[in-house]
Design an enzyme around this catalytic site. Structure first.
Site, mmCIF file in Angstrom:
data_model
loop_
_atom_site.group_PDB
_atom_site.id
_atom_site.type_symbol
_atom_site.label_atom_id
_atom_site.label_comp_id
_atom_site.label_asym_id
_atom_site.label_seq_id
_atom_site.Cartn_x
_atom_site.Cartn_y
_atom_site.Cartn_z
ATOM 1 C CG ASN A 212 -2.012 1.006 1.125
ATOM 2 O OD1 ASN A 212 -3.003 0.755 0.437
ATOM 3 N ND2 ASN A 212 -1.858 2.155 1.756
ATOM 4 N NE ARG A 213 -0.361 6.802 -2.830
ATOM 5 C CZ ARG A 213 -1.159 7.628 -3.461
ATOM 6 N NH1 ARG A 213 -0.858 8.035 -4.666
ATOM 7 N NH2 ARG A 213 -2.280 8.051 -2.928
ATOM 8 C CB THR A 214 -0.386 5.121 3.414
ATOM 9 O OG1 THR A 214 -0.971 5.992 2.462
ATOM 10 C CG2 THR A 214 -0.103 5.850 4.701
ATOM 11 C CB ALA B 31 -11.832 3.646 -10.951
ATOM 12 C CG ASN C 71 -16.562 -0.493 -9.765
ATOM 13 O OD1 ASN C 71 -16.714 -1.594 -10.293
ATOM 14 N ND2 ASN C 71 -17.245 -0.115 -8.699
ATOM 15 C CB SER D 94 -20.092 -7.256 -8.215
ATOM 16 O OG SER D 94 -21.235 -6.848 -7.486
ATOM 17 N N GLY D 95 -19.688 -7.176 -5.085
ATOM 18 C CA GLY D 95 -20.082 -7.833 -3.836
ATOM 19 C C GLY D 95 -19.773 -7.001 -2.610
ATOM 20 C CE LYS E 183 -18.798 -4.456 -9.957
ATOM 21 N NZ LYS E 183 -19.133 -3.154 -9.523
ATOM 22 C CG HIS F 37 -23.247 -5.958 -11.497
ATOM 23 N ND1 HIS F 37 -23.051 -5.017 -10.498
ATOM 24 C CD2 HIS F 37 -23.692 -7.063 -10.865
ATOM 25 C CE1 HIS F 37 -23.361 -5.550 -9.330
ATOM 26 N NE2 HIS F 37 -23.749 -6.789 -9.523
ATOM 27 C CG ASN F 38 -21.725 -1.276 -10.598
ATOM 28 O OD1 ASN F 38 -21.738 -2.486 -10.388
ATOM 29 N ND2 ASN F 38 -20.897 -0.472 -9.978
ATOM 30 C CD GLU G 42 -24.875 -1.764 -7.364
ATOM 31 O OE1 GLU G 42 -24.153 -2.757 -7.522
ATOM 32 O OE2 GLU G 42 -24.439 -0.671 -6.948
ATOM 33 N NE ARG H 158 -27.811 6.121 -6.855
ATOM 34 C CZ ARG H 158 -26.931 5.141 -6.659
ATOM 35 N NH1 ARG H 158 -25.712 5.420 -6.266
ATOM 36 N NH2 ARG H 158 -27.268 3.889 -6.828
ATOM 37 C CG HIS I 174 -34.225 14.682 -42.537
ATOM 38 N ND1 HIS I 174 -32.859 14.838 -42.641
ATOM 39 C CD2 HIS I 174 -34.670 15.691 -41.757
ATOM 40 C CE1 HIS I 174 -32.496 15.906 -41.924
ATOM 41 N NE2 HIS I 174 -33.574 16.446 -41.388
HETATM 42 C C1 6PG Z 1 -20.631 -3.831 -6.385
HETATM 43 C C2 6PG Z 1 -20.978 -2.395 -6.213
HETATM 44 C C3 6PG Z 1 -19.752 -1.598 -6.018
HETATM 45 C C4 6PG Z 1 -19.961 -0.240 -5.416
HETATM 46 C C5 6PG Z 1 -20.425 0.754 -6.382
HETATM 47 C C6 6PG Z 1 -21.279 1.820 -5.792
HETATM 48 O O1 6PG Z 1 -21.003 -4.379 -7.403
HETATM 49 O O2 6PG Z 1 -19.985 -4.362 -5.494
HETATM 50 O O3 6PG Z 1 -21.687 -1.921 -7.303
HETATM 51 O O4 6PG Z 1 -19.078 -1.591 -7.236
HETATM 52 O O5 6PG Z 1 -20.792 -0.291 -4.325
HETATM 53 O O6 6PG Z 1 -19.256 1.337 -6.884
HETATM 54 O O7 6PG Z 1 -21.472 2.692 -6.803
HETATM 55 P P1 6PG Z 1 -22.073 4.109 -6.592
HETATM 56 O O8 6PG Z 1 -21.190 4.843 -5.641
HETATM 57 O O9 6PG Z 1 -22.056 4.691 -7.953
HETATM 58 O O10 6PG Z 1 -23.439 3.896 -6.032
#
Ligand code: 6PG
Length: 473
Positions: free
Chosen positions: A33-35, A78, A104, A130-131, A184, A187-188, A191, A289, A454
């Site tokens: 880890n950097r720190t 990221a 991410n 994810s998780g 991923k 997936h988000n 989500e 959001r 057109h």
């Molecule tokens: C996951 C989550 C994870 C994280 C998100 C939250 O799959 O484990 O999605 O990646 O909780 O980055 O994203 P937001 O801050 O955009 O809600």
């Protein structure tokens, strides 16, 4: 002598938990880890797992402690930090080593990093994980993109740390380049839609009926036993039933109504737009959001317009609760249909050949959107892997036929009562447009031709046609 099988850089919560997970599965892991103080604290707190952890104070030491060819997981923020880390690491690596970005990342950055590392002798993997914290520690869902041979070199460790669904690891190679990070991201996006639609249902009960958080929690708890069974519904029930230790009030009532976002939801919407694939439920969730963050403006608007009408004070009957459940289910089907359609298009554009049934399978456990629904989805995709849209797969046609009338009633109820349901109504709008054999774009064609020449196509003649417009009016 090199001791570690694998290295991990970045001991934030996700990185630290992933390192513990790796160590627990019997793979000696070098960590950096950097720190430096964080590395020390991490090691001290690792208990028995210390025997499989090699703490390193410098990148040179870190590289020296890993058996070549070295697989190195980056779990740093990221963006720029990933580029800086790769740059800082390169001097200590040798040809054949594999850098695995497990953050991410935006998949376009991942594609750029592949290009930048080309001919360097180093191999790159873009890996979606994810998780959350728990997943990282005890089994996440892992979505891998890169060269298949590179994946095969780290497959055993990744599969051993991944979540298992009925014994099957939730980890797979999904395609070259940015495929893993793209999946991923979607997936988000899904989500976001799942979370927003759950919040909208909560809003109908809280603001429309004035129900207490714990009573709403009990409803979600009940739903979690049925078709909506999922991690997000489960934690929603748990959240709604949690008391604030200070006041004894439901904690959710003491939480500010604005939520942050780190980018993945927005990227899903952007990519969907770039490819011309409708992902309206996801887009609405992202927009909701963003609007949540504009708290000051919303308060001004509430003053100007009188805000949300007062709750009815009545109790919703069993039919209404069933409608809510089915509305949420129908909204979910539409959102997943959109998410998978975006992946389908991206697969073609980026020539990833994304394996849709596998994606559904590795989302059944470990990840945030894990649910019973994904089991059905995986089976349906296996039976019909080339289906163009989830809404056209047999099982889903039946499920949607049962659920969409409820979605319609709930969206209508919300509209009449001034309750915002942007993602649910986007899902309904998508469904109604999707199943409309003759849409209304005939008029759009005509308008475009009227103002811009057109051209338009006719249903009764071939070729391109133009006005004259206005004659005979
Ligand atoms: C996951 C989550 C994870 C994280 C998100 C939250 O799959 O484990 O999605 O990646 O909780 O980055 O994203 P937001 O801050 O955009 O809600």
């Amino acid at each position: 002598m090199s001791k570690a099988e694998i290295g991990l850089i970045g001991l934030g919560v996700m990185g630290a938990n992933l390192a513990l997970n790796i160590a627990e599965k019997g793979y000696p892991v070098a960590v950096y880890n950097r720190t430096t103080s964080r590395t020390g604290t991490f090691f001290e707190n690792a208990g028995e797992l210390r025997q499989n952890i090699v703490p390193c104070a410098t990148l040179e030491e870190f590289a020296a402690q890993i058996k070549p060819p070295r697989p190195i997981i980056l779990m740093v923020q990221a963006g720029k930090a990933v580029d800086e880390q790769i740059e800082g690491l390169r001097d200590f690596l040798s040809p054949g080593d594999i850098i695995i970005d497990a953050g991410n990342a935006n998949f376009r950055d991942t594609i750029r990093r592949f290009d930048e590392l080309e001919n360097s002798g180093l191999t790159f993997i873009g890996m979606g994980v994810s998780g959350g914290e728990e997943g990282a520690r005890h089994g996440p869902s892992i979505m891998v993109g890169g060269e298949k041979q590179a994946y095969e070199r780290v497959e055993s460790v990744l599969k051993s740390i991944a979540a298992k669904f009925e014994g099957e690891p939730c980890c797979a190679w999904l395609g070259h380049g940015g495929a893993g990070h793209f999946v991923k991201t979607i997936h988000n996006g899904i989500e976001y839609a799942d979370m927003q639609m759950i919040a909208e249902i909560y809003g109908i009960l809280r603001d429309g009926f004035g129900m207490a958080a714990s009573d709403i929690g009990a409803i979600f708890s009940e739903w979690n036993k049925g078709r909506l069974n999922s991690y997000l519904v489960e934690i929603t029930a748990a959240v709604l039933e949690t008391e604030d230790p200070d006041s004894g009030a439901p904690i959710v009532d003491r939480i500010l109504d604005r939520a942050g976002q780190k980018g993945t939801g927005r990227w899903s919407a952007i990519e969907a737009q770039m490819m011309g694939v409708p992902a309206t439920a996801i887009e609405s969730a992202v927009a909701a959001r963003s609007l949540s963050a504009e708290r000051g403006l919303r308060q001004m608007a509430a003053k100007a317009y009188g805000g949300t009408p007062a709750a009815s004070g009545t109790t919703p009957d069993a039919d209404f609760i069933r409608d809510l459940e089915l509305a949420l289910f129908a909204g979910k089907i539409a959102a997943y249909a959109q998410g998978f359609a975006v992946m389908d298009q991206a697969s073609e554009e980026f020539q990833w050949n994304l394996p849709m049934p596998t994606i559904a399978r590795i989302w059944r456990a470990g990840c945030i959107i894990r649910s019973q629904f994904l089991g059905t989805l995986a089976k349906s995709f296996e039976a019909d892997p080339d289906a163009e849209n989830l809404l056209l797969i047999g099982d889903f046609v039946e499920m949607m036929k049962e659920a969409h009338p409820s979605l319609r009633r709930i969206v209508a109820h919300a509209a009449v009562n001034g309750l915002p349901v942007p993602a649910l109504s986007a899902a309904l709008g998508y469904f109604d447009s999707f199943r409309q054999a003759r849409g209304t774009a005939n008029l759009i064609q005509a308008q475009r031709d009227y103002f811009g020449a057109h051209g338009f196509e006719r249903i009764d003649q071939d070729g391109e046609h133009h006005g004259p417009w206005g004659s005979g009016l």
